[in-house]
Design a protein around this motif. Structure first.
Motif, PDB file in Angstrom:
ATOM      1  N   GLY A  43      -2.337   7.018  -1.192  1.00 16.04           N
ATOM      2  CA  GLY A  43      -2.563   6.303  -2.444  1.00 16.04           C
ATOM      3  C   GLY A  43      -1.425   6.526  -3.426  1.00 16.04           C
ATOM      4  O   GLY A  43      -0.942   5.589  -4.069  1.00 16.04           O
ATOM      5  N   ARG A  44      -0.974   7.775  -3.532  1.00 15.68           N
ATOM      6  CA  ARG A  44       0.148   8.073  -4.427  1.00 15.68           C
ATOM      7  C   ARG A  44       1.428   7.422  -3.926  1.00 15.68           C
ATOM      8  O   ARG A  44       2.277   7.018  -4.716  1.00 15.68           O
ATOM      9  CB  ARG A  44       0.336   9.590  -4.539  1.00 15.68           C
ATOM     10  N   PHE A  45       1.579   7.326  -2.608  1.00 11.07           N
ATOM     11  CA  PHE A  45       2.754   6.643  -2.048  1.00 11.07           C
ATOM     12  C   PHE A  45       2.798   5.188  -2.505  1.00 11.07           C
ATOM     13  O   PHE A  45       3.853   4.655  -2.857  1.00 11.07           O
ATOM     14  CB  PHE A  45       2.705   6.740  -0.525  1.00 11.07           C
ATOM     15  N   ILE A  46       1.631   4.548  -2.504  1.00 13.18           N
ATOM     16  CA  ILE A  46       1.561   3.166  -3.009  1.00 13.18           C
ATOM     17  C   ILE A  46       1.795   3.120  -4.508  1.00 13.18           C
ATOM     18  O   ILE A  46       2.418   2.193  -5.031  1.00 13.18           O
ATOM     19  CB  ILE A  46       0.189   2.532  -2.679  1.00 13.18           C
ATOM     20  N   GLY A  47       1.296   4.167  -5.207  1.00 14.71           N
ATOM     21  CA  GLY A  47       1.389   4.210  -6.660  1.00 14.71           C
ATOM     22  C   GLY A  47       0.052   4.208  -7.332  1.00 14.71           C
ATOM     23  O   GLY A  47      -0.054   4.001  -8.545  1.00 14.71           O
ATOM     24  N   LEU A  48      -1.027   4.471  -6.556  1.00 14.33           N
ATOM     25  CA  LEU A  48      -2.383   4.467  -7.081  1.00 14.33           C
ATOM     26  C   LEU A  48      -2.768   5.861  -7.557  1.00 14.33           C
ATOM     27  O   LEU A  48      -2.702   6.827  -6.804  1.00 14.33           O
ATOM     28  CB  LEU A  48      -3.371   3.994  -6.012  1.00 14.33           C
TER      29      LEU A  48
ATOM     30  N   SER B 216      -4.982  13.293   2.921  1.00 12.77           N
ATOM     31  CA  SER B 216      -4.030  12.306   3.427  1.00 12.77           C
ATOM     32  C   SER B 216      -4.160  10.981   2.693  1.00 12.77           C
ATOM     33  O   SER B 216      -3.154  10.339   2.353  1.00 12.77           O
ATOM     34  CB  SER B 216      -4.247  12.081   4.925  1.00 12.77           C
ATOM     35  N   MET B 217      -5.393  10.546   2.443  1.00 12.49           N
ATOM     36  CA  MET B 217      -5.579   9.272   1.762  1.00 12.49           C
ATOM     37  C   MET B 217      -5.116   9.345   0.314  1.00 12.49           C
ATOM     38  O   MET B 217      -4.615   8.365  -0.242  1.00 12.49           O
ATOM     39  CB  MET B 217      -7.050   8.831   1.848  1.00 12.49           C
ATOM     40  N   ARG B 218      -5.268  10.516  -0.309  1.00 13.08           N
ATOM     41  CA  ARG B 218      -4.746  10.675  -1.672  1.00 13.08           C
ATOM     42  C   ARG B 218      -3.212  10.601  -1.665  1.00 13.08           C
ATOM     43  O   ARG B 218      -2.608   9.994  -2.554  1.00 13.08           O
ATOM     44  CB  ARG B 218      -5.224  11.996  -2.268  1.00 13.08           C
ATOM     45  N   LEU B 219      -2.599  11.222  -0.656  1.00 14.55           N
ATOM     46  CA  LEU B 219      -1.146  11.136  -0.534  1.00 14.55           C
ATOM     47  C   LEU B 219      -0.697   9.686  -0.323  1.00 14.55           C
ATOM     48  O   LEU B 219       0.280   9.228  -0.933  1.00 14.55           O
ATOM     49  CB  LEU B 219      -0.661  11.994   0.631  1.00 14.55           C
TER      50      LEU B 219
END
Length: 239
Positions: free
Chosen positions: A232-237, A227-230
């Motif tokens: 992070g990708r939502f933010i663009g990280l 979930s945290m990886r998702l």
């Protein structure tokens, strides 16, 4: 005379620490709403009138516990961010690594201190309104999140998934206040993504801590990491 004052200050600091430790333990059995200065005084073997010299009211004691809790979360997040920033290669991936580290620090602290987490992020305590004194401690963790996003944006290292929707005028005003509060120098769409991810982090931790995942998600560590990886990708990280 100076030595006498120093000794009194040491005694006061020790008694204050003991009061807050007992109050913290009682959160587990009575909850914040049931916290009583008289009960804490009885457990300490202190007359009830004496404890009011340290905490004039229950709300003052709650405020001290809340500030201590926020500072503890903030310190855990700051340490995790510093370690992640130093551990491994630089480049765009460092920002995703830092994001995952601070998210893990929040969850780790919450699981280790569930009743204190509930005091900070659970249901409001009836009749209690947190004073402005709590704000500097309350935003310590948020400032770290904001710094990661701001630094990634400044380094042109944000690559969000999909085109962002534009905020309404009402939301834009709120986002301006958010940016000012946490010194986040990024455009509205980046601020909105960061705020959404920040809220989702605490929502995920709260769901786990308060039992909403019981009987649904058993692989808690794997789910949290995914979930945290998702997010992070939502933010663009990149992670």
């Amino acid at each position: 005379m100076s030595a006498g004052r120093t000794a009194r200050e040491r005694v006061r600091a020790e008694l204050t620490r003991e009061i807050t430790e007992i109050a913290r333990r009682r959160l587990a059995t009575e909850g914040a709403a049931g916290l009583s200065l008289r009960a804490v005084a009885r457990e300490m073997g202190m007359v009830s009138s004496a404890i009011y010299r340290y905490f004039p009211s229950r709300d003052d004691l709650l405020t001290a516990l809340i500030i201590d809790g926020y500072n503890a979360v903030g310190e855990a997040v700051e340490r995790a961010d510093a370690r992640a920033a130093e551990d491994g290669s630089a480049g765009a991936g460092v920002f995703g690594r830092r994001w995952l580290a601070v998210c893990g620090a929040v969850r780790g602290w919450a699981l280790a201190h569930p009743h204190e987490y509930a005091l900070l992020y659970g249901s409001p305590v009836p009749g209690y309104e947190a004073p402005r004194d709590t704000v500097p401690a309350a935003i310590r963790d948020t400032l770290v999140f904001a710094r990661i996003v701001a630094e990634a944006h400044a380094a042109d290292a944000l690559n969000p998934l999909g085109p962002p929707p534009g905020p309404s005028e009402a939301l834009a005003a709120d986002l301006a206040r958010v940016r000012e509060a946490v010194r986040l120098d990024v455009p509205d769409d980046v601020a909105a993504r960061a705020l959404t991810a920040w809220a989702a982090l605490y929502g995920t931790v709260s769901f786990e801590l308060f039992g909403q995942f019981n009987g649904v998600i058993e692989a808690r560590d794997a789910y949290f990491d995914h979930s945290m990886r998702l997010l992070g990708r939502f933010i663009g990280l990149e992670s």
